[in-house]
Enzyme design. Structure first.
Site, PDB file in Angstrom:
ATOM      1  N   ASP A  43      39.358  39.053  45.036  1.00 62.15           N
ATOM      2  CA  ASP A  43      38.323  40.045  44.717  1.00 62.15           C
ATOM      3  C   ASP A  43      37.997  40.020  43.226  1.00 62.15           C
ATOM      4  O   ASP A  43      37.077  40.712  42.770  1.00 62.15           O
ATOM      5  CB  ASP A  43      38.717  41.455  45.199  1.00 62.15           C
ATOM      6  CG  ASP A  43      39.959  41.986  44.528  1.00 62.15           C
ATOM      7  OD1 ASP A  43      40.590  41.264  43.736  1.00 62.15           O
ATOM      8  OD2 ASP A  43      40.315  43.161  44.803  1.00 62.15           O
ATOM      9  N   SER A  44      38.703  39.179  42.467  1.00 61.95           N
ATOM     10  CA  SER A  44      38.301  38.892  41.085  1.00 61.95           C
ATOM     11  C   SER A  44      36.873  38.369  41.035  1.00 61.95           C
ATOM     12  O   SER A  44      36.236  38.400  39.979  1.00 61.95           O
ATOM     13  CB  SER A  44      39.255  37.857  40.466  1.00 61.95           C
ATOM     14  OG  SER A  44      39.386  36.732  41.312  1.00 61.95           O
ATOM     15  N   ASP A  82      41.023  37.832  50.183  1.00 60.61           N
ATOM     16  CA  ASP A  82      41.556  39.050  49.563  1.00 60.61           C
ATOM     17  C   ASP A  82      40.947  40.294  50.217  1.00 60.61           C
ATOM     18  O   ASP A  82      39.733  40.354  50.432  1.00 60.61           O
ATOM     19  CB  ASP A  82      41.159  39.025  48.077  1.00 60.61           C
ATOM     20  CG  ASP A  82      42.238  39.567  47.172  1.00 60.61           C
ATOM     21  OD1 ASP A  82      43.293  39.999  47.665  1.00 60.61           O
ATOM     22  OD2 ASP A  82      42.021  39.535  45.945  1.00 60.61           O
ATOM     23  N   LYS A 110      45.308  38.578  51.727  1.00 63.95           N
ATOM     24  CA  LYS A 110      46.201  39.127  50.690  1.00 63.95           C
ATOM     25  C   LYS A 110      45.856  40.595  50.497  1.00 63.95           C
ATOM     26  O   LYS A 110      44.679  40.962  50.528  1.00 63.95           O
ATOM     27  CB  LYS A 110      46.013  38.373  49.365  1.00 63.95           C
ATOM     28  CG  LYS A 110      46.839  38.968  48.221  1.00 63.95           C
ATOM     29  CD  LYS A 110      46.821  38.107  46.970  1.00 63.95           C
ATOM     30  CE  LYS A 110      45.611  38.304  46.100  1.00 63.95           C
ATOM     31  NZ  LYS A 110      45.422  39.670  45.575  1.00 63.95           N
ATOM     32  N   GLU A 112      47.124  44.215  48.093  1.00 67.91           N
ATOM     33  CA  GLU A 112      47.865  44.672  46.920  1.00 67.91           C
ATOM     34  C   GLU A 112      48.782  45.845  47.252  1.00 67.91           C
ATOM     35  O   GLU A 112      48.389  46.763  47.962  1.00 67.91           O
ATOM     36  CB  GLU A 112      46.880  45.121  45.820  1.00 67.91           C
ATOM     37  CG  GLU A 112      46.063  43.996  45.253  1.00 67.91           C
ATOM     38  CD  GLU A 112      45.189  44.430  44.064  1.00 67.91           C
ATOM     39  OE1 GLU A 112      45.334  45.559  43.548  1.00 67.91           O
ATOM     40  OE2 GLU A 112      44.352  43.602  43.650  1.00 67.91           O
ATOM     41  N   GLU A 174      51.919  39.495  39.482  1.00 68.54           N
ATOM     42  CA  GLU A 174      50.955  39.462  38.368  1.00 68.54           C
ATOM     43  C   GLU A 174      51.476  40.217  37.158  1.00 68.54           C
ATOM     44  O   GLU A 174      51.893  41.380  37.254  1.00 68.54           O
ATOM     45  CB  GLU A 174      49.608  40.055  38.836  1.00 68.54           C
ATOM     46  CG  GLU A 174      48.542  39.992  37.745  1.00 68.54           C
ATOM     47  CD  GLU A 174      47.126  40.230  38.248  1.00 68.54           C
ATOM     48  OE1 GLU A 174      46.915  40.328  39.482  1.00 68.54           O
ATOM     49  OE2 GLU A 174      46.220  40.313  37.398  1.00 68.54           O
TER      50      GLU A 174
HETATM   51  O1  KIV Z   1      41.648  38.563  42.916  1.00 63.23           O
HETATM   52  C1  KIV Z   1      42.318  37.649  42.417  1.00 63.23           C
HETATM   53  O2  KIV Z   1      41.795  36.630  41.940  1.00 63.23           O
HETATM   54  C2  KIV Z   1      43.760  37.811  42.372  1.00 63.23           C
HETATM   55  C3  KIV Z   1      44.526  36.890  41.485  1.00 63.23           C
HETATM   56  C4  KIV Z   1      44.472  37.389  40.087  1.00 63.23           C
HETATM   57  C5  KIV Z   1      45.909  36.686  41.934  1.00 63.23           C
HETATM   58  O3  KIV Z   1      44.279  38.674  42.996  1.00 63.23           O
END
Ligand code: KIV
Length: 250
Positions: A43-44, A82, A110, A112, A174
């Protein structure tokens, strides 16, 4: 050959895992060509590709769009989708949204934080899960290093244990101290993938824009293996000059 979740588990203690983020088809194609075994559609994307101030405004629709673009570029690579902010607050909601990412082309998802009940529910429903601990940008109040005090280090270690016990096959760590990352790596049976967590994890992940120098601000713990942003400026400045001087087309 596409790696399964089990194949990554088997690499623990043997071969370090290289992970990069990707959001588009051409970049995903390059990562697959370079032999990167696992791509995170993070989600970056909101911050590094969409001009947002935080990852909290990324939606499940944005993520499905980018997962499907990455899948078209990397048909033979394990892809993690994500889960965006607020899409995994309870097991039923998380399963519905995880299935959207899988339908878009992800192999695993993934999420968090210490959402143990969500992880075990997803596992019961055959969804492969990657955990994410330490600095968790969706809920963090700052981007400072996490786990520096003894109490906070213990909290992160317990969280890592809980995420592994709930059934995740991999854990992103992280922005935590190297020693804490090492203790976690030794304490849990699943591969740890560090970002700003030292070189003693089972693997490393970087945000692709940071790794290739796209943009002009990168986290201090990222390394720029190229300066693609600079190359773009040079190329387009040359194009502009050639158009203005009527040199292009010849
Ligand atoms: O969203 C993302 O790119 C991430 C990485 C920083 C691990 O969660």
């Amino acid at each position: 050959m596409k790696y399964s979740a089990k194949a990554f588990l088997d690499l623990k203690g043997k071969t370090p895992v290289t992970m990069l983020t990707a959001y588009t088809t051409p970049v995903a194609k390059s990562l697959e060509q370079a032999g990167i075994p696992i791509i995170l559609v993070g989600d970056s994307v909101g911050m590094v590709e969409m001009g947002m101030d935080s990852t909290r405004t990324v939606t499940i629709e944005h993520m499905c769009y980018h997962v499907s673009a990455v899948r078209r570029g990397a048909p033979n690579t394990h892809i993690i989708g994500d889960m965006p902010y607020n899409t995994d607050n309870n097991p039923a909601t998380a399963l519905k949204n995880a299935r959207l990412l899988l339908d878009a082309g992800a192999d695993s998802i993934k999420l968090e934080g210490p959402k143990y009940d969500v992880i075990s529910y997803l596992r019961k429903n055959a969804v492969e899960v990657v955990g994410h601990s330490g600095l968790t940008p969706q809920t963090a109040s700052s981007f400072k290093q996490v786990g520096k005090s003894k109490a906070d280090a213990e909290r992160v270690l317990e969280e890592a244990r809980g995420i592994a016990a709930a059934g995740a096959f991999m854990l992103v760590l992280e922005h935590i101290p190297k020693e804490l990352a090492k203790s976690i790596t030794d304490a849990i049976p699943i591969p740890t993938i560090g970002i700003g967590a030292g070189n003693l994890c089972d693997g490393q992940v970087l945000v692709i824009n940071d790794a290739i120098g796209m943009g002009d601000r990168w986290p201090p713990f990222s390394k720029q293996y190229a300066y693609v942003g600079k190359s773009i400026v040079e190329a387009v400045a040359q194009f502009r000059a050639e158009v203005e001087q009527r040199k292009f087309p010849e």
